[in-house]
Design a protein around this motif. Structure first.
Motif, PDB file in Angstrom:
ATOM      1  N   LEU A 239       0.820  -1.207   0.000  1.00 38.06           N
ATOM      2  CA  LEU A 239       0.000   0.000   0.000  1.00 38.06           C
ATOM      3  C   LEU A 239       0.858   1.263   0.000  1.00 38.06           C
ATOM      4  CD1 LEU A 239      -2.764  -1.024   2.580  1.00 38.06           C
ATOM      5  CD2 LEU A 239      -3.005  -0.840   0.109  1.00 38.06           C
ATOM      6  N   LYS A 240       2.165   1.097  -0.102  1.00 34.77           N
ATOM      7  CA  LYS A 240       3.078   2.242  -0.085  1.00 34.77           C
ATOM      8  C   LYS A 240       2.912   3.087  -1.340  1.00 34.77           C
ATOM      9  CE  LYS A 240       6.666  -0.102   2.631  1.00 34.77           C
ATOM     10  NZ  LYS A 240       8.069  -0.596   2.612  1.00 34.77           N
ATOM     11  N   GLN A 241       3.298   4.352  -1.221  1.00 28.67           N
ATOM     12  CA  GLN A 241       3.244   5.249  -2.366  1.00 28.67           C
ATOM     13  C   GLN A 241       4.386   4.955  -3.337  1.00 28.67           C
ATOM     14  OE1 GLN A 241       0.672   7.216  -2.669  1.00 28.67           O
ATOM     15  NE2 GLN A 241       1.273   8.017  -4.667  1.00 28.67           N
ATOM     16  N   LYS A 242       5.559   4.630  -2.775  1.00 28.82           N
ATOM     17  CA  LYS A 242       6.722   4.325  -3.602  1.00 28.82           C
ATOM     18  C   LYS A 242       7.412   3.078  -3.071  1.00 28.82           C
ATOM     19  CE  LYS A 242       7.681   9.165  -4.823  1.00 28.82           C
ATOM     20  NZ  LYS A 242       8.709  10.254  -4.800  1.00 28.82           N
ATOM     21  N   ASP A 243       7.860   2.231  -3.980  1.00 25.54           N
ATOM     22  CA  ASP A 243       8.627   1.045  -3.609  1.00 25.54           C
ATOM     23  C   ASP A 243       9.301   0.526  -4.877  1.00 25.54           C
ATOM     24  OD1 ASP A 243       9.319  -1.801  -3.128  1.00 25.54           O
ATOM     25  OD2 ASP A 243       8.367  -1.452  -1.190  1.00 25.54           O
TER      26      ASP A 243
ATOM     27  N   ASN B 148      -2.582   7.835 -12.682  1.00 27.55           N
ATOM     28  CA  ASN B 148      -2.379   9.018 -11.846  1.00 27.55           C
ATOM     29  C   ASN B 148      -1.180   8.822 -10.918  1.00 27.55           C
ATOM     30  OD1 ASN B 148      -2.598  11.091  -9.878  1.00 27.55           O
ATOM     31  ND2 ASN B 148      -4.798  11.256 -10.256  1.00 27.55           N
ATOM     32  N   PRO B 149      -0.191   9.729 -10.950  1.00 21.39           N
ATOM     33  CA  PRO B 149       1.001   9.578 -10.099  1.00 21.39           C
ATOM     34  C   PRO B 149       0.704   9.562  -8.606  1.00 21.39           C
ATOM     35  CG  PRO B 149       1.366  11.229 -11.805  1.00 21.39           C
ATOM     36  CD  PRO B 149      -0.099  10.900 -11.836  1.00 21.39           C
ATOM     37  N   SER B 150      -0.475  10.050  -8.212  1.00 18.72           N
ATOM     38  CA  SER B 150      -0.816  10.072  -6.792  1.00 18.72           C
ATOM     39  C   SER B 150      -1.303   8.718  -6.283  1.00 18.72           C
ATOM     40  CB  SER B 150      -1.897  11.125  -6.514  1.00 18.72           C
ATOM     41  OG  SER B 150      -3.132  10.764  -7.132  1.00 18.72           O
TER      42      SER B 150
END
Length: 343
Positions: free
Chosen positions: A76-80, A133-135
């Motif tokens: 569920l992380k935004q970045k990995d 969407n990048p968000s």
């Protein structure tokens, strides 16, 4: 028929291997390790192969009719960076190995998350907007990017089809998955309250069957949503607790209250290495889209089982596999009397 499954030791992989063996296939089961719960059967050969090692994968796919690609990293992380690489480059690597080996069909297990569930009309089907969407969380974006990588190999001649399961739960699960873990806690009487939220949840055995149906009947390059039914998690938790004669959750917390504490709770959750409390998880609760599986039903012959049966079977599995402590389920007759509201 000889088939191959990547990610064979995982939740979906375990059930898919069981299904393929029951259907009479010889299975090349590929994963990093062969777990204790792995099916040991004369028709199953376990292999430890890195999905980025195309040469070894190509050799493993020799004389294989169908490859089922299940390897993925869920977060569920935004970045990995690792999740992005596994979910995108890993798909391309496995697909090109299958193409080089001359397999007849490639079935990619993607996710409902490759569709943008948060900005659409509230109904998701195969024509809905994609997760660009990048968000959006990295998992959502990477699953869509992975499908795009696969389509490049389809253009090179690979006969591939894509399945997009919704929230997967049910037996068998030696993990446990996030959803099954929460239901196990509720069945043990350890969930006094829960947050409001309704999701399309699908039995893992129906996902396995959907994948095999896609291999048989799916059209090249097409997506098929593999869903189950809208399930209010609070009701499901009360049901499994009652099945086990345990304390049931008292009430569901409104989402408005939860959203108010996320800015404080999210950084604390991250300190403990958890992504359960995050903007991404709350957004998923808020979205609650209706998933249209009519394409899979009409073209593949897909038909999910009732939610009540999944919950009863999950409780029985958790008990039989010693994951429930002393929370022994009540009789099968009692199952039918308390779960019809979920069907």
């Amino acid at each position: 028929m000889k088939v191959a499954v990547t990610g064979a030791a995982g939740f979906v992989g375990t059930n898919l291997v069981n299904q393929l063996v029951a259907d009479g296939h010889d299975v090349v089961a590929i994963d990093r390790v062969c777990p204790d719960h792995a099916l040991q059967h004369p028709s199953v050969t376990w292999s430890s192969i890195d999905i980025f090692d195309q040469d070894t994968l190509t050799a493993a796919f020799d004389s294989v009719d169908t490859v089922y690609h299940l390897v993925a990293m869920i977060t569920l992380k935004q970045k990995d960076e690792t999740a992005w690489r596994v979910n995108t480059e890993g798909v391309a690597s496995t697909a090109r190995a299958a193409l080089a080996a001359g397999v007849r069909r490639f079935v990619h297990c993607s996710s409902i998350h490759s569709f943008d569930q948060y900005t659409d009309s509230g109904i998701v089907d195969e024509t809905s907007a994609r997760s660009e969407n990048p968000s959006l969380p990295v998992y959502d974006r990477s699953k869509w990017a992975g499908e795009q990588e696969l389509q490049k190999v389809v253009a090179e001649g690979l006969d591939a089809v894509i399945c997009n399961p919704t929230g997967v739960y049910g037996a068998v699960d030696h993990g446990l998955s996030r959803i099954n873990g929460m239901l196990r806690d509720a069945a043990q009487g350890r969930v006094p309250i829960f947050v409001e939220g309704t999701f399309d949840l699908v039995d893992v055995r129906d996902v396995a069957r959907g994948l095999t149906l896609a291999a048989e009947h799916g059209r090249t390059g097409e997506n098929y949503l593999i869903g189950g039914a809208d399930v209010r998690l609070f009701d499901a938790m009360r049901t499994v607790a009652e099945l086990c004669g345990r304390f049931q959750p008292l009430f569901a917390v409104p989402l408005g209250m939860l959203k108010a504490v996320v800015p404080i709770a999210e950084p604390i959750s991250q300190l403990f290495g958890s992504d359960l409390v995050s903007r991404a998880s709350i957004s998923a609760l808020v979205a609650q889209p209706t998933v249209d599986v009519s394409k899979a039903r009409d073209e593949l012959g897909y038909a999910p089982r009732p939610t009540a049966q999944t919950l009863a079977d999950l409780v029985a599995f958790l008990w039989d596999s010693h994951q429930m402590g002393s929370a022994k389920p009540k009789s099968g007759d009692h199952f039918e009397s308390i779960v019809p509201q979920l069907v």
